[in-house]
Design an enzyme around this catalytic site. Structure first.
Site, short mmCIF file in Angstrom:
data_model
loop_
_atom_site.label_atom_id
_atom_site.label_comp_id
_atom_site.label_asym_id
_atom_site.label_seq_id
_atom_site.Cartn_x
_atom_site.Cartn_y
_atom_site.Cartn_z
N GLU A 35 58.62 -20.55 -11.06
CA GLU A 35 58.03 -21.68 -11.67
C GLU A 35 59.18 -22.22 -12.54
O GLU A 35 59.42 -23.63 -12.82
CB GLU A 35 56.88 -21.40 -12.71
CG GLU A 35 55.85 -20.76 -11.83
CD GLU A 35 54.39 -21.28 -12.25
OE1 GLU A 35 53.73 -22.17 -11.80
OE2 GLU A 35 53.70 -20.23 -13.06
N GLU A 77 50.99 -15.23 -8.19
CA GLU A 77 49.50 -15.12 -8.94
C GLU A 77 48.19 -15.06 -8.14
O GLU A 77 47.45 -14.25 -8.68
CB GLU A 77 49.57 -16.52 -9.94
CG GLU A 77 50.38 -16.46 -11.11
CD GLU A 77 51.96 -16.79 -10.48
OE1 GLU A 77 52.64 -17.10 -11.64
OE2 GLU A 77 52.10 -17.01 -9.43
#
Length: 266
Positions: free
Chosen positions: A120, A140
């Site tokens: 990210e 995630e």
């Protein structure tokens, strides 16, 4: 303080015109911490505000880039609790480069895993170098978590849609070679040399006209998502001051005289 007592959770060092930010929790594969994010926010502010800094490099200590959120630490406090009890601190989110883009080039030097939050953060950098054994992924969904660093928005804009959806929805990891093929990174280098390559790139940029570099980057930032015809407005507005600068005279003069230019940011 890093859990092994090796100093703060992120290290900040200036070498010439380059600021190097090193994530420093190798004992936890450089998993994110509140302290780390706070230091990163301060470093981004320093890059933007210090005229002597022309480039920034983000890397990790101990052969790791960043493994994202510290899931082991989540046993002490479930991730969702901070949203319930009001302890969620949005001031640290810019550390992930979500909603925060630097005014100067940011280069990622990746060794080892850049997983979840690591990938990210990567998406907020401009030039990306990785050792050949590096791994990337947005994990995630595997743990019923959400990629709060912005990947559900950014990844599909940076690499092919179907590859981005595959990574986001399956949580699979990809190699450095795959990441380069998809356009997520720009360079694959021998393990242990990513920082050296990043420093080489930074020095090349530092030797260019800083007014030109920053104006080009500003245009890239401002015109993301714009239609081409609309984007030519800021393109022209940002370009004219560069041509009117003293550095724009020095560059051609140095070329004619066959010497290195001496740019003054004027």
């Amino acid at each position: 303080m890093s859990e092994t007592g090796k100093g703060p959770d992120a290290l900040v060092e200036q070498r010439g015109h380059t600021l190097i930010v090193t994530l420093n929790r190798p004992e936890a594969r450089n998993a994110l911490s509140g302290e780390m994010l706070s230091i990163m926010v301060e470093a981004w502010d320093r890059v933007d505000n210090d005229p002597e800094i022309r480039t920034c490099i983000l890397t990790g200590a101990g052969g790791y880039f960043c493994s994202g959120m510290d899931l082991k630490g989540a046993d002490k406090k479930p991730p969702g609790d901070s949203f319930k009890d009001g302890s969620y601190d949005p001031s640290k989110i810019p550390g992930l480069l979500k909603g925060r883009r630097l005014t100067k080039p940011l280069i990622a030097a990746v060794e080892g895993p850049a997983i979840a939050g690591g990938t990210e953060i990567l998406q907020g950098t401009d030039i990306r170098v990785a050792g050949e054994s590096a791994k990337f992924g947005i994990s995630e969904a595997k743990w019923s978590l959400y990629p709060m660093g912005g990947s559900a928005v950014r990844l599909v804009r940076q690499i092919p849609y179907t590859i981005a959806c595959d990574m986001l929805l399956t949580g699979r990891h990809i190699t450095a070679a795959e990441a380069k093929e998809y356009g997520l990174i720009g360079y694959v280098v021998p393990d242990g040399t990513a920082l050296d390559k990043a420093l080489e790139i930074a020095e090349t940029i530092n030797n260019n006209g800083p007014l030109a570099v920053q104006a080009i980057l500003k245009t890239i930032r401002e015109t993301e998502g714009m239609h081409e015809d609309e984007a030519f407005g800021p393109d022209t507005r940002n370009g004219i001051p560069v041509f009117l600068s003293e550095d724009a005279k020095e560059g051609p003069r140095a070329f004619k005289e066959k010497r290195a230019p001496n740019f003054q940011m004027k």
